[in-house]
Design a protein around this motif. Structure first.
Motif: not given
Length: 130
Positions: A28-32, A84-94
């Motif tokens: 999984t990719r995580y982005y801030q 969304s994994t937090g207020p300013l963090r998200s995950a992307v799955d494909i």
């Protein structure tokens, strides 16, 4: 791509990313970024990638459905999930799957790598490790 991936592709016609993937490129990719911001960026990026057709977008659920036709006429259905994994963090799955009963010879694996490459190019500055 390794021979192992091609051999696995003889029998498998789907591939997906997860936190527990054994291969680092399939994690999984995580982005801030907040879910709303990442949704805008991912949605606009996916619409610009040639060969992929955006079929459906549901922002409230965080899913984008794509379709890709192969040179041999087979159709691949791809789902991009944004969580969304937090207020300013998200995950992307494909998740990518080929219609039909035969394997895909690794084409779903390559789809995921291509999509992540495009997303990482656009969102690389916001990428964080899990």
């Amino acid at each position: 791509m390794s021979i192992k991936r091609t051999l696995i592709g003889i029998f498998r016609s789907q591939e997906g990313t997860s936190d527990r993937a054994k291969m680092p490129e399939m994690k999984t990719r995580y982005y801030q970024l907040s879910k709303d911001k990442i949704w805008e960026e991912v949605s606009s990026t996916l619409k610009k990638i040639p060969g992929y057709k955006v079929l459906h977008e549901v922002q409230s659920v965080g899913e984008i459905t794509l379709e890709k036709k192969t040179a041999l006429g087979r159709t691949m259905d791809i789902t991009v999930s944004i969580v969304s994994t937090g207020p300013l963090r998200s995950a992307v799955d494909i998740y990518s799957a080929t219609r039909g009963s035969m394997g895909d010879l690794g084409s779903n694996y390559r789809n995921i790598l291509n999509l992540f490459a495009a997303l990482d190019k656009k969102l690389g500055a916001y990428k964080v490790s899990s």
